[in-house]
Design a protein around this motif. Structure first.
Motif, PDB file in Angstrom:
ATOM      1  N   LEU A   1     -11.130  -8.468 -12.545  1.00 25.70           N
ATOM      2  CA  LEU A   1     -10.561  -8.739 -11.227  1.00 25.70           C
ATOM      3  C   LEU A   1      -9.416  -7.775 -10.923  1.00 25.70           C
ATOM      4  CD1 LEU A   1     -10.543 -12.623 -11.539  1.00 25.70           C
ATOM      5  CD2 LEU A   1     -11.870 -11.341  -9.840  1.00 25.70           C
ATOM      6  N   GLU A   2      -8.561  -7.550 -11.903  1.00 28.20           N
ATOM      7  CA  GLU A   2      -7.420  -6.658 -11.688  1.00 28.20           C
ATOM      8  C   GLU A   2      -7.882  -5.215 -11.494  1.00 28.20           C
ATOM      9  OE1 GLU A   2      -3.668  -8.859 -13.804  1.00 28.20           O
ATOM     10  OE2 GLU A   2      -4.958  -7.597 -15.080  1.00 28.20           O
ATOM     11  N   ALA A   3      -8.929  -4.815 -12.199  1.00 33.49           N
ATOM     12  CA  ALA A   3      -9.439  -3.459 -12.037  1.00 33.49           C
ATOM     13  C   ALA A   3      -9.970  -3.237 -10.624  1.00 33.49           C
ATOM     14  CB  ALA A   3     -10.534  -3.187 -13.062  1.00 33.49           C
ATOM     15  N   VAL A   4     -10.690  -4.217 -10.097  1.00 28.03           N
ATOM     16  CA  VAL A   4     -11.196  -4.108  -8.729  1.00 28.03           C
ATOM     17  C   VAL A   4     -10.038  -4.118  -7.737  1.00 28.03           C
ATOM     18  CG1 VAL A   4     -12.597  -5.239  -6.970  1.00 28.03           C
ATOM     19  CG2 VAL A   4     -13.421  -5.105  -9.334  1.00 28.03           C
ATOM     20  N   ALA A   5      -9.024  -4.954  -8.001  1.00 24.26           N
ATOM     21  CA  ALA A   5      -7.862  -4.991  -7.118  1.00 24.26           C
ATOM     22  C   ALA A   5      -7.147  -3.642  -7.087  1.00 24.26           C
ATOM     23  CB  ALA A   5      -6.904  -6.098  -7.556  1.00 24.26           C
ATOM     24  N   ARG A   6      -7.001  -3.015  -8.253  1.00 25.69           N
ATOM     25  CA  ARG A   6      -6.328  -1.708  -8.300  1.00 25.69           C
ATOM     26  C   ARG A   6      -7.107  -0.647  -7.529  1.00 25.69           C
ATOM     27  NH1 ARG A   6      -5.323  -3.203 -13.690  1.00 25.69           N
ATOM     28  NH2 ARG A   6      -7.162  -2.033 -14.387  1.00 25.69           N
ATOM     29  N   SER A   7      -8.430  -0.750  -7.579  1.00 22.00           N
ATOM     30  CA  SER A   7      -9.230   0.290  -6.929  1.00 22.00           C
ATOM     31  C   SER A   7      -9.405   0.066  -5.430  1.00 22.00           C
ATOM     32  CB  SER A   7     -10.617   0.371  -7.586  1.00 22.00           C
ATOM     33  OG  SER A   7     -11.349  -0.827  -7.376  1.00 22.00           O
ATOM     34  N   GLY A   8      -9.251  -1.172  -4.983  1.00 24.12           N
ATOM     35  CA  GLY A   8      -9.551  -1.448  -3.584  1.00 24.12           C
ATOM     36  C   GLY A   8      -8.420  -1.976  -2.740  1.00 24.12           C
ATOM     37  N   LEU A   9      -7.246  -2.223  -3.342  1.00 20.42           N
ATOM     38  CA  LEU A   9      -6.141  -2.827  -2.604  1.00 20.42           C
ATOM     39  C   LEU A   9      -4.860  -2.022  -2.784  1.00 20.42           C
ATOM     40  CD1 LEU A   9      -6.757  -6.556  -3.625  1.00 20.42           C
ATOM     41  CD2 LEU A   9      -7.237  -5.554  -1.380  1.00 20.42           C
ATOM     42  N   ASP A  10      -4.012  -2.072  -1.770  1.00 20.90           N
ATOM     43  CA  ASP A  10      -2.677  -1.480  -1.897  1.00 20.90           C
ATOM     44  C   ASP A  10      -1.860  -2.302  -2.885  1.00 20.90           C
ATOM     45  OD1 ASP A  10      -2.512  -0.774   1.662  1.00 20.90           O
ATOM     46  OD2 ASP A  10      -3.299   0.437   0.003  1.00 20.90           O
TER      47      ASP A  10
END
Length: 458
Positions: A407-416
């Motif tokens: 979840l954190e990896a996706v957040a880092r790649s797709g969110l500010d």
């Protein structure tokens, strides 16, 4: 024209056509018309007159729709509530505008002559409760025309006609599902209303009904269950939230046409997407996105479909500008006529964190794409120095939620940076409103109260 008058017209033209299929029984249009007349006479015998407010709380969807149509035929304003409410709860909910009658048992037919409807222009003839996804439900009142005149527009957009069987798989005290059922009856279709029996509730219960339906009117989180076993469904009408990524494409592969719409209980229809090209103004609707902070603006609408307001003058998110425009605080990107409306959720749900404004729906849109996420709610949790921190509560897709690292990896790649959740929690299933939307305020309340069913993801 009262909705009941549509039913009477269909009863005269097609008396043997099936109007309602409910738990264990069905009614033809002739049978429904007879029951509605008898129930309307019963209401008149109990003192109901044009302009009366009739609260209806019945678990059986066939009995409920009969009572609603009877109140409509009698010239009263029907207001549908949760059948689980007792009389004390009704009293609290409508303290500022007590109903003239509460119908909490099916109405027995009374003998007598037929009642001839005599509506007046602008009658306050329909009322409903907000879903309560952002707070306590409020009773909204609207003119009869603000519902009925929109019927042909939705029928044209969705391609629904009298030959269809429309599955309405949710509780009728939700304005979305109440509209779906009443719309089906008004156009002469069959309304399939399973109610709250186990076989008709939630994604796992839809399969029991899909072979008997050609159209389904529902909230988006139920669409994947339809696509998994579409039965004879050829069209789906979805409102109440954004479609999940890939759902429309999957529906196309299953031969199901999807019509998605955006609106609110207070505004009714605002915009619709019938072909995947994005939300466009619903017929006879004007849209403005008035500039605000952070590049987003507030969505305002002007149309014949707007509500009159809240019963008893209750406070709520509905605001007017004096020139026929209304808003409930939803926010969107800048909008120009001819372009799609790009929504970003309810403005008053924005999270203020360290001087930045985060719209929960922006974060949810990215994280819903993570494999293993069934649904997700993003809220703000109090923080001593930042004000709030972005917090995600994840529901697994039929099992355990995905690991926090993913979840954190996706957040880092797709969110500010400001949008990325700092706190992660998991629940077996998210609480939902009667309309099927995640109950954001209830999630926040349970988390703040230390609900043991919400566990921290580590």
């Amino acid at each position: 024209m009262p909705v009941a008058a549509h039913v009477l017209r269909h009863a005269a033209a097609r008396p043997d056509a099936v109007a309602l299929r409910g738990p264990g029984r069905e009614l033809t249009y002739a049978g429904l018309a007879g029951d509605v007349h008898g129930a309307a006479r019963r209401l008149r015998g109990r003192g109901v007159r044009p302009g009366s407010l009739v609260a209806v709380g019945l678990a059986d969807p066939v009995a409920l729709l009969t009572a609603v149509l009877a109140a409509d035929l009698a010239g009263a304003t029907p207001l549908v509530g949760d059948p689980a409410w007792d009389r004390r709860r009704w009293t609290r909910m409508l303290a500022a505008a007590p109903p003239d009658l509460l119908v909490d048992e099916p109405l027995p037919a009374a003998p007598g002559p037929a009642i001839v409807p005599a509506p007046e222009p602008g009658d306050l003839a329909w009322a409903c409760f907000t879903s309560g996804s952002t707070g306590r439900p409020r009773a909204i009142v609207r003119t009869r025309a603000s519902w009925t005149v929109s019927f042909p527009h939705l029928a044209d957009l969705a391609g629904v006609s009298a030959g269809d069987v429309v599955l309405v798989p949710g509780p009728l005290w939700s304005s979305l599902y109440a509209f779906a059922a009443v719309h089906a009856l008004a156009i002469g279709a069959t309304a399939l209303v399973p109610g709250r029996r186990p076989a008709g509730r939630g994604p796992e219960g839809l399969a029991a009904h899909l072979d008997r339906a050609t159209v389904v009117h529902l909230v988006p989180h139920l669409l994947p269950a339809v696509l998994a076993a579409p039965g004879s469904v050829r069209a789906a009408v979805a409102g109440g939230a954004a479609l999940a990524p890939g759902v429309r494409e999957a529906a196309g592969r299953a031969g199901i046409r999807v019509v998605a719409y955006y609106g609110a209980s207070e505004l009714s229809f605002v915009a619709a997407d019938a072909d995947g090209a994005g939300l466009r103004p619903f017929p006879e609707t004007e849209i403005e996105v008035r500039p605000g902070a952070g590049g987003l603006g507030e969505v305002w609408a002007r149309s014949p479909w707007l509500a009159e307001g809240y019963l008893g003058g209750a406070s709520g998110p509905l605001r007017r500008d004096g020139d026929g425009w209304m808003t409930v605080g939803d926010v969107a990107h800048p909008y120009r006529p001819g372009e799609p409306l790009r929504l970003r959720g309810r403005g008053d749900g924005a999270i203020q964190t360290g001087g930045a404004t985060v719209v929960p729906e922006d974060v949810e849109e990215v994280l819903r794409k993570v494999p293993g996420v069934g649904d997700i709610v993003v809220i703000g949790s109090p923080h001593p120095s930042l004000g709030s921190v972005v917090t995600a509560v994840v529901e697994g897709d039929g099992g355990a939620p995905p690991p926090r690292a993913l979840l954190e990896a996706v957040a880092r790649s797709g969110l500010d940076a400001a949008q990325r959740p700092r706190r992660w929690y998991a629940v077996p299933s998210l609480p939902r409103t009667g309309a099927g939307k995640p109950a954001r305020a209830l999630v926040a309340s349970r988390l703040a109260g230390g609900d043991p069913g919400i566990r921290r993801l580590t």
